[in-house]
Design a protein around this motif. Structure first.
Motif, PDB file in Angstrom:
ATOM      1  N   UNK A 198       9.247  -3.488  14.534  1.00  0.00           N
ATOM      2  CA  UNK A 198      10.615  -3.592  14.029  1.00  0.00           C
ATOM      3  C   UNK A 198      10.944  -5.059  13.767  1.00  0.00           C
ATOM      4  N   UNK A 199      10.509  -5.928  14.687  1.00  0.00           N
ATOM      5  CA  UNK A 199      10.778  -7.363  14.528  1.00  0.00           C
ATOM      6  C   UNK A 199      10.043  -7.944  13.328  1.00  0.00           C
ATOM      7  N   UNK A 200       8.965  -7.267  12.894  1.00  0.00           N
ATOM      8  CA  UNK A 200       8.168  -7.794  11.774  1.00  0.00           C
ATOM      9  C   UNK A 200       8.599  -7.232  10.418  1.00  0.00           C
ATOM     10  N   UNK A 201       9.708  -6.444  10.382  1.00  0.00           N
ATOM     11  CA  UNK A 201      10.162  -5.948   9.071  1.00  0.00           C
ATOM     12  C   UNK A 201      10.299  -7.125   8.107  1.00  0.00           C
ATOM     13  N   UNK A 202       9.814  -6.968   6.864  1.00  0.00           N
ATOM     14  CA  UNK A 202       9.785  -8.091   5.916  1.00  0.00           C
ATOM     15  C   UNK A 202      11.144  -8.759   5.762  1.00  0.00           C
ATOM     16  N   UNK A 203      12.248  -7.969   5.760  1.00  0.00           N
ATOM     17  CA  UNK A 203      13.564  -8.554   5.503  1.00  0.00           C
ATOM     18  C   UNK A 203      14.005  -9.476   6.635  1.00  0.00           C
ATOM     19  N   UNK A 204      13.319  -9.440   7.774  1.00  0.00           N
ATOM     20  CA  UNK A 204      13.700 -10.338   8.862  1.00  0.00           C
ATOM     21  C   UNK A 204      13.088 -11.741   8.683  1.00  0.00           C
ATOM     22  N   UNK A 205      12.133 -11.856   7.784  1.00  0.00           N
ATOM     23  CA  UNK A 205      11.683 -13.185   7.365  1.00  0.00           C
ATOM     24  C   UNK A 205      10.759 -13.914   8.323  1.00  0.00           C
ATOM     25  N   UNK A 206      10.039 -13.173   9.164  1.00  0.00           N
ATOM     26  CA  UNK A 206       9.118 -13.838  10.089  1.00  0.00           C
ATOM     27  C   UNK A 206       7.696 -13.898   9.547  1.00  0.00           C
ATOM     28  N   UNK A 207       7.438 -13.165   8.449  1.00  0.00           N
ATOM     29  CA  UNK A 207       6.053 -12.995   7.996  1.00  0.00           C
ATOM     30  C   UNK A 207       5.545 -14.222   7.246  1.00  0.00           C
ATOM     31  N   UNK A 208       4.242 -14.358   7.237  1.00  0.00           N
ATOM     32  CA  UNK A 208       3.607 -15.387   6.433  1.00  0.00           C
ATOM     33  C   UNK A 208       3.800 -15.041   4.963  1.00  0.00           C
ATOM     34  N   UNK A 209       3.871 -16.064   4.137  1.00  0.00           N
ATOM     35  CA  UNK A 209       3.991 -15.779   2.701  1.00  0.00           C
ATOM     36  C   UNK A 209       2.759 -15.005   2.239  1.00  0.00           C
ATOM     37  N   UNK A 210       2.985 -14.016   1.358  1.00  0.00           N
ATOM     38  CA  UNK A 210       1.862 -13.296   0.773  1.00  0.00           C
ATOM     39  C   UNK A 210       1.469 -12.031   1.514  1.00  0.00           C
ATOM     40  N   UNK A 211       2.090 -11.773   2.680  1.00  0.00           N
ATOM     41  CA  UNK A 211       1.777 -10.525   3.373  1.00  0.00           C
ATOM     42  C   UNK A 211       2.476  -9.389   2.619  1.00  0.00           C
ATOM     43  N   UNK A 212       1.715  -8.413   2.103  1.00  0.00           N
ATOM     44  CA  UNK A 212       2.352  -7.351   1.330  1.00  0.00           C
ATOM     45  C   UNK A 212       3.170  -6.430   2.242  1.00  0.00           C
ATOM     46  N   UNK A 213       4.366  -6.022   1.798  1.00  0.00           N
ATOM     47  CA  UNK A 213       5.232  -5.169   2.629  1.00  0.00           C
ATOM     48  C   UNK A 213       4.553  -3.871   3.043  1.00  0.00           C
ATOM     49  N   UNK A 214       3.582  -3.401   2.222  1.00  0.00           N
ATOM     50  CA  UNK A 214       2.933  -2.122   2.556  1.00  0.00           C
ATOM     51  C   UNK A 214       2.186  -2.218   3.882  1.00  0.00           C
ATOM     52  N   UNK A 215       1.642  -3.405   4.174  1.00  0.00           N
ATOM     53  CA  UNK A 215       0.901  -3.553   5.427  1.00  0.00           C
ATOM     54  C   UNK A 215       1.822  -3.266   6.613  1.00  0.00           C
ATOM     55  N   UNK A 216       3.020  -3.814   6.553  1.00  0.00           N
ATOM     56  CA  UNK A 216       3.967  -3.598   7.643  1.00  0.00           C
ATOM     57  C   UNK A 216       4.398  -2.140   7.691  1.00  0.00           C
ATOM     58  N   UNK A 217       4.696  -1.566   6.522  1.00  0.00           N
ATOM     59  CA  UNK A 217       5.154  -0.176   6.488  1.00  0.00           C
ATOM     60  C   UNK A 217       4.094   0.762   7.058  1.00  0.00           C
ATOM     61  N   UNK A 218       2.835   0.529   6.663  1.00  0.00           N
ATOM     62  CA  UNK A 218       1.750   1.382   7.163  1.00  0.00           C
ATOM     63  C   UNK A 218       1.645   1.278   8.678  1.00  0.00           C
ATOM     64  N   UNK A 219       1.664   0.063   9.195  1.00  0.00           N
ATOM     65  CA  UNK A 219       1.504  -0.114  10.639  1.00  0.00           C
ATOM     66  C   UNK A 219       2.706   0.455  11.387  1.00  0.00           C
ATOM     67  N   UNK A 220       3.901   0.266  10.833  1.00  0.00           N
ATOM     68  CA  UNK A 220       5.085   0.837  11.479  1.00  0.00           C
ATOM     69  C   UNK A 220       4.983   2.354  11.570  1.00  0.00           C
ATOM     70  N   UNK A 221       4.524   2.992  10.463  1.00  0.00           N
ATOM     71  CA  UNK A 221       4.377   4.443  10.458  1.00  0.00           C
ATOM     72  C   UNK A 221       3.382   4.858  11.541  1.00  0.00           C
ATOM     73  N   UNK A 222       2.256   4.102  11.623  1.00  0.00           N
ATOM     74  CA  UNK A 222       1.218   4.433  12.597  1.00  0.00           C
ATOM     75  C   UNK A 222       1.726   4.340  14.035  1.00  0.00           C
ATOM     76  N   UNK A 223       2.416   3.266  14.376  1.00  0.00           N
ATOM     77  CA  UNK A 223       2.853   3.138  15.778  1.00  0.00           C
ATOM     78  C   UNK A 223       3.950   4.150  16.091  1.00  0.00           C
TER      79      UNK A 223
END
Lengths: 233, 233, 233, 233
Positions: free
Chosen positions: C145-170
């Motif tokens: 949840x803390x790594x959602x792209x809109x929270x702005x903690x991610x490195x530049x260039x990390x595609x949002x799908x990576x986060x969405x996929x991992x969130x769905x998995x956990x």
């Protein structure tokens, strides 16, 4: 086939890894000492009884503080001595391994003293503690033997006097611990008292050296100052 | 899309992190061995009884020293072998995980030997210890399987002979531990004696290799020398 | 007042420190699991009785291996997820702290299962274990949840799908552990079996991902491949 | 003989090593808390009895969570404060050593509270816990004393207000813990409740500071902002 600069860089990297590993072992050894502080079991569970039981455990707290401080000071010394090293050979590797084993094993005599100091078995516990400290002291003597200048492990520019001074100190330390262990066989409190005094003395010494040198480093200049200081030895 | 040099740099960084993590696990595994040195409980609390009780615990000290040295030597080997690795794949990752689990679990049979070696249950304790050592040896064999040159994990310039020599050594090690475990089923002391001799032998070997190479590093040149040395194998 | 590049560099350094600290906690949490493997106490000390007692402890070995593997896989995941992070904020800091607490506490239900699995209290032990795993899973869900792209903690260039996929998995993982804990209330072995199957599944998945990506790294390119791979999800 | 820049670089390196060592000690101290969560021993082994026994141990879980969080927050603070330091002297070295000893020893009163909170000896356990927390607070006060600007250990550009604010906070903290310990002598739950509220308060504060500064760093600019923020103090 390897030029000197590259060899020295690789050597430093190995030294750094050995130091990091030793740091980890030392940190864990310090921390597991706390596991020997056991919750007392009460017959009648009242606050008054618990306070008495906690106070009766003072040898455990004393032994914990003594061993914790001992290992902490050894950590400082370990760092100061490794900072003189350019590369590692087999003798230094195994001296360091023996030292780690002796430091790790210190939790056992610490628990013995905590359990038995103020009982009729106090002298046996204190002598065992003394023997364990002697083992760490023996490891330090082998460690410094491995650092003799003629063995070629030292960084360039380390003055031989630094090694000679430290070797003399750890040799004298061994003798004092030998005496303290003998005293503990007659009087446990006096024997442990000498060992405690040694750490207070060495901590004071380290504290002054730290301040005298103005900063905690190991550059050859400050080491030379330390080696030739009249207050040393 | 990633050029080779960057790929290699990223791979090295992952290898460094795996090594740091493994170092931490190994350091802790070595240290918690000391927790199995238990303070004896006396019926009549006298110094004489405590001395007797401490001396009676010699199997615990022997087992502590044996396991501590075993893991320390594995740490040296782990470093030497990872220094050949350029990148990590699944098989190496899980071989390393299995190895860590086996190293961590070693504290249990160590305590068993400490408790039961000089009792009628000594052989069962020694065989269990042997099985645990066999597990670490199996992990090493899988580890070296993962490093076969054709799997492409090695750093450029690592001669295939280095891998072949080490693979042969860990395979022979497995066989000797198998024999030692079998011997322990008949005579606990003889079985553990063979295992101890193995570590003395390997420590001596590591010590000589360390000195022969003149410095503790992993550059391809010195590795080639080691691999083709007639004293190896 | 701080330019973006310097800010990012400082952020990465904090992330590196958080990762190193978490690595240390995880390494220790894995290792202390071995302390729950207790030496059996025998009434009649014979090798035969010791072998029986050791074999009777199989739930302890199973629980040790299960928890060790669980934490090891979490370590791999923790690294993969932190490699996406550019800077840390309060929510991520405390999600990580909660995760560490849950991982560290896992040794307690592990010991419970080891002690009580094959007794009439087995279901209570297995349900407690399931609740502890649910706590780690909840921590992972907050972490992501803390790594959602809109929270702005991610490195530049990390595609949002990576986060969405991992969130769905956990999130799915949490549901499956919920079911497994419910099943454990009816049948302890089946409930723990589902949890074990989950780790085997995830380990297999991690193993394949490691090999598919050709090297264990976190560059955006390979992550994008992972996120769009049809075998994911 | 050593120019200022080189001296500062060497100083930072020593600070980094002290921080890494302290991080290791803190990580281990947090983790061994879990070892005080003991598997209950049942008279009649049924799932119902095990559930009751597990629920009855709630003081152990509470004490574990309290101490874990306490140490975690101290870790964050330790980092923030060391990030202001340019070089280490004897006083800071020993303040840090005392702090480490107090943190490591916290596992003992944690176990006391877990064992005795909901018994007639609860007040004695809570007071002992309070005294241990007071020891950590005393260590922090000495630590901040060592960082007074006139002692010259700070990095260039650290505004004196930052030190003054933090010194005031740790002094007030000591007073509140003193009161809480006094309250615990009358009512164990209320005393521990105040201590818990303190950590919740400090965690909230750290959380907000982390977000307000936009990133977790220690550059002089953001520190100045923090020091002059009206919400501080």
């Amino acid at each position: 086939m390897v030029d000197a600069a590259a060899g020295s860089a690789a050597g430093r990297s190995e030294t750094a890894r050995l130091e990091a590993f030793s740091d980890a072992v030392i940190a864990i050894a310090m921390t597991i000492l706390a596991l020997e502080l056991r919750v007392p079991i009460l017959e009648a569970v009242t606050s008054k009884n618990l306070v008495s039981a906690i106070l009766d455990q003072w040898p455990s707290y004393f032994a914990f503080a003594l061993s914790f401080t001992t290992i902490l000071i050894m950590w400082i010394n370990h760092h100061a001595r490794l900072s003189l090293v350019d590369r590692i050979d087999g003798l230094l590797m195994f001296a360091n391994g023996f030292l780690m084993m002796a430091i790790v094993a210190l939790s056992y005599p610490t628990a013995l003293v905590g359990e038995y100091l103020n009982t009729p078995a106090g002298r046996a516990a204190a002598v065992t503690y003394g023997l364990a400290v002697l083992a760490t002291s023996a490891a330090w003597n082998i460690f410094m033997l491995a650092l003799r200048p003629e063995r070629g492990l030292l960084r360039p520019g380390v003055p031989p006097e630094v090694i000679a001074t430290t070797r003399r100190r750890v040799a004298i330390g061994f003798l004092i611990y030998l005496v303290a262990t003998g005293v503990a066989a007659v009087n446990a409190y006096l024997g442990l008292g000498i060992m405690t005094a040694m750490w207070v003395f060495w901590a004071t010494f380290a504290y002054r050296a730290l301040n005298r040198r103005e900063r905690w480093s190991a550059d050859a200049t400050s080491l030379e100052v330390e080696a030739t200081s009249p207050s040393d030895g």
